[in-house]
Write a protein that holds these residues in place. Structure first.
Motif, short mmCIF file in Angstrom:
data_model
loop_
_atom_site.label_atom_id
_atom_site.label_comp_id
_atom_site.label_asym_id
_atom_site.label_seq_id
_atom_site.Cartn_x
_atom_site.Cartn_y
_atom_site.Cartn_z
N ILE A 133 -18.00 27.93 15.72
CA ILE A 133 -18.00 26.69 16.48
C ILE A 133 -16.55 26.39 16.87
O ILE A 133 -15.70 26.21 16.00
N PRO A 134 -16.26 26.37 18.18
CA PRO A 134 -14.87 26.38 18.64
C PRO A 134 -14.09 25.09 18.43
O PRO A 134 -12.87 25.13 18.33
N ASP A 135 -14.77 23.98 18.36
CA ASP A 135 -14.11 22.67 18.30
C ASP A 135 -14.76 21.85 17.20
O ASP A 135 -15.98 21.58 17.25
N TYR A 136 -13.98 21.44 16.20
CA TYR A 136 -14.48 20.60 15.12
C TYR A 136 -13.48 19.48 14.91
O TYR A 136 -12.30 19.72 14.69
N TRP A 137 -13.97 18.23 15.05
CA TRP A 137 -13.11 17.06 14.95
C TRP A 137 -13.55 16.22 13.76
O TRP A 137 -14.75 16.01 13.54
N ILE A 138 -12.58 15.73 13.02
CA ILE A 138 -12.84 14.81 11.92
C ILE A 138 -12.08 13.52 12.20
O ILE A 138 -10.87 13.56 12.43
N LEU A 141 -11.48 7.86 8.62
CA LEU A 141 -11.59 6.40 8.70
C LEU A 141 -10.67 5.68 7.72
O LEU A 141 -10.45 4.48 7.86
N GLN A 142 -10.11 6.40 6.75
CA GLN A 142 -9.15 5.80 5.81
C GLN A 142 -7.77 5.62 6.46
O GLN A 142 -7.12 4.61 6.25
N THR A 143 -7.36 6.63 7.25
CA THR A 143 -6.02 6.60 7.86
C THR A 143 -6.07 6.37 9.36
O THR A 143 -5.02 6.25 9.99
N MET A 144 -7.27 6.31 9.93
CA MET A 144 -7.49 6.15 11.36
C MET A 144 -6.73 7.22 12.15
O MET A 144 -5.92 6.93 13.03
N GLU A 145 -7.03 8.47 11.81
CA GLU A 145 -6.46 9.63 12.48
C GLU A 145 -7.59 10.56 12.92
O GLU A 145 -8.62 10.65 12.27
N LEU A 146 -7.35 11.26 14.00
CA LEU A 146 -8.27 12.27 14.50
C LEU A 146 -7.70 13.64 14.17
O LEU A 146 -6.59 13.97 14.59
N ILE A 147 -8.44 14.42 13.42
CA ILE A 147 -8.04 15.77 13.05
C ILE A 147 -8.83 16.74 13.94
O ILE A 147 -10.06 16.72 13.94
N ILE A 148 -8.11 17.54 14.70
CA ILE A 148 -8.72 18.49 15.62
C ILE A 148 -8.57 19.89 15.03
O ILE A 148 -7.44 20.35 14.79
N MET A 149 -9.68 20.57 14.79
CA MET A 149 -9.66 21.95 14.28
C MET A 149 -10.21 22.87 15.36
O MET A 149 -11.28 22.63 15.90
N ARG A 150 -9.44 23.95 15.61
CA ARG A 150 -9.83 24.90 16.65
C ARG A 150 -9.45 26.31 16.24
O ARG A 150 -8.77 26.51 15.24
N ASP A 151 -9.87 27.25 17.05
CA ASP A 151 -9.55 28.67 16.89
C ASP A 151 -10.13 29.23 15.59
O ASP A 151 -9.40 29.65 14.69
N SER A 159 -6.05 26.59 13.84
CA SER A 159 -5.27 25.53 14.47
C SER A 159 -5.79 24.18 13.99
O SER A 159 -7.00 23.95 14.00
N GLN A 160 -4.87 23.33 13.56
CA GLN A 160 -5.25 21.97 13.16
C GLN A 160 -4.16 21.02 13.60
O GLN A 160 -2.99 21.23 13.29
N ASN A 161 -4.55 19.98 14.34
CA ASN A 161 -3.62 18.95 14.81
C ASN A 161 -4.19 17.59 14.44
O ASN A 161 -5.40 17.41 14.44
N THR A 162 -3.30 16.65 14.19
CA THR A 162 -3.71 15.28 13.88
C THR A 162 -3.15 14.36 14.95
O THR A 162 -1.96 14.41 15.27
N LEU A 163 -4.03 13.53 15.52
CA LEU A 163 -3.66 12.62 16.60
C LEU A 163 -4.00 11.18 16.23
O LEU A 163 -4.99 10.93 15.54
#
Length: 185
Positions: A133-138, A141-151, A159-163
């Motif tokens: 599954i190419p795109d997984y987002w978490i 809700l504790q820190t109000m951040e979006l974690i983007i997991m890819r590749d 690949s993991q980025n936090t926005l």
């Protein structure tokens, strides 16, 4: 000497037979890597974000995708049938009367984690990555951040980025701009 403890692993067929027999009818569970996992009760923030973000994505995507909220997807390779908070899947209509979406039907998945971040970022992420599954987002809700997991490769996301702000385009729909704030507010 401590005796060896064996953990019984369940297949998708076993799991579906238990569901059909009503054995699991009074429990909120999902099958993850052959293990039946009890789901925590859904709190108000979790329900709010799932519903609000689901509606936002429906507006953005129209009939290009189906937004499934809290329904199973089937991952045969890992004997898993998790219930992601949001699964953005191919709009196959009545095809889903015969089966839940398979990995090849999934554009991307979103989990809202209030108390389940450890499970969402480890065993679930591994199952989703193993399925390709190419795109997984978490949404944490504790820190109000979006974690983007890819590749996905070799059972993990490379690949993991936090926005916390800006916009993000899902891999499957690079022409769609999703506001990170709309996912977090």
């Amino acid at each position: 000497m401590t005796p060896h403890v064996a953990i019984a692993k369940w297949t998708l067929e076993d799991y579906h037979q238990m569901i059909a027999a009503g054995i699991l009818s009074d429990r909120r569970v999902e099958l993850l890597n052959g293990e039946i996992i009890e789901l925590p009760p859904e709190g108000e923030p979790h329900a709010y974000y799932t519903s609000t973000v689901g509606n936002y994505l429906r507006t953005l995507l129209g009939n290009r995708a189906q937004i499934s909220e809290g329904h199973p997807i089937t991952i045969p390779a890992t004997q898993s049938e998790p219930e992601p908070d949001i699964a953005v899947v191919q709009p196959l209509g009545r095809e889903y009367l015969r089966h839940h979406p398979y990995p090849e039907n999934v554009f991307w998945l979103i989990e809202f984690s209030n108390t389940s971040l450890k499970k969402d970022s480890d065993p679930k992420a591994r199952a989703y990555a193993a399925a390709g599954i190419p795109d997984y987002w978490i949404v944490n809700l504790q820190t109000m951040e979006l974690i983007i997991m890819r590749d996905p490769a070799d059972g993990c996301y490379r690949s993991q980025n936090t926005l916390t702000e800006g916009t993000i385009a899902p891999i499957a729909f690079p022409d769609i701009s999703i506001s990170v704030r709309r996912l977090l507010d």
